[in-house]
Design an enzyme around this catalytic site. Structure first.
Site, short mmCIF file in Angstrom:
data_model
loop_
_atom_site.label_atom_id
_atom_site.label_comp_id
_atom_site.label_asym_id
_atom_site.label_seq_id
_atom_site.Cartn_x
_atom_site.Cartn_y
_atom_site.Cartn_z
CG LEU A 140 38.17 45.08 39.30
CD1 LEU A 140 38.95 44.09 38.47
CD2 LEU A 140 38.77 46.46 39.20
CG HIS A 141 34.98 46.60 44.54
ND1 HIS A 141 34.20 45.61 43.97
CD2 HIS A 141 35.05 46.31 45.86
CE1 HIS A 141 33.81 44.76 44.91
NE2 HIS A 141 34.31 45.16 46.06
#
Length: 183
Positions: A140-141
């Site tokens: 996740l980013h």
């Protein structure tokens, strides 16, 4: 107005008045180089960055649960990402502490970017899953892309080219220094 200086090169076509903007560093992105093969941390380029020196990895700041890093292939100057240390793909899988610090880092990043560049606005978001456009879906980013009035001129729209006024290392140093002093 002076005409641009043309530099000839034998055997490479007919000379014209067009200027060439070479961006060979983007070829790695276009070709998918260094994209992880699976969903494991071992192949994750984000996880790999954490073992590098902050300047080499373009890391701006490290928190308890999350960290901020410049995007290697920015849409605009100052395009950065906030990520959890933990290799997790889905936003609902974040712990409450990770979620809180991700939000706080994002708020602080906005203040930092505004302080050094006078950004007029921001695009903030995350693409969840490959089908939603995530280039690295396994970690996740959240993207934070600074925006200015008129920043979507003919270059990206017609020329498929983004002009960046500063090298990433210089941008990293500017933002990293400001990260420490901006409240």
């Amino acid at each position: 107005m002076t005409e641009p200086e043309l530099v000839g090169q034998d055997g490479v076509g007919v000379p014209d008045a067009l200027q060439r903007l070479w961006t060979p560093h983007r070829l790695a992105y276009v070709q998918g180089q260094d994209k992880p093969e699976g969903d494991e941390p071992e192949g994750c380029p984000f996880c790999r960055l954490l073992g590098l020196d902050d300047a080499d990895a373009l890391i701006l700041a490290r928190g308890e649960h999350v960290w901020a890093v410049l995007n290697l292939y920015p849409y605009n100057p100052g395009h950065l990402m906030v990520l959890p240390y933990r290799h997790v793909a889905d936003y609902p899988d974040l712990t409450p502490e990770e979620t809180r610090e991700l939000a706080e880092f994002t708020q602080h990043a906005m203040k930092v970017v505004r302080s050094v560049s006078g950004a007029h606005g921001f695009n903030i978001g995350m693409n969840q899953g490959v089908i939603a456009g995530a280039g690295i879906a396994a970690h996740l980013h959240q993207h934070l892309v600074p925006r200015w009035g008129g920043d979507a001129n003919f270059m990206p729209v017609i020329g498929q080219t983004k002009v960046l006024p500063q090298l990433l290392g210089e941008t990293r140093e500017l933002l990293s220094d400001a990260w420490k002093r901006v409240q």
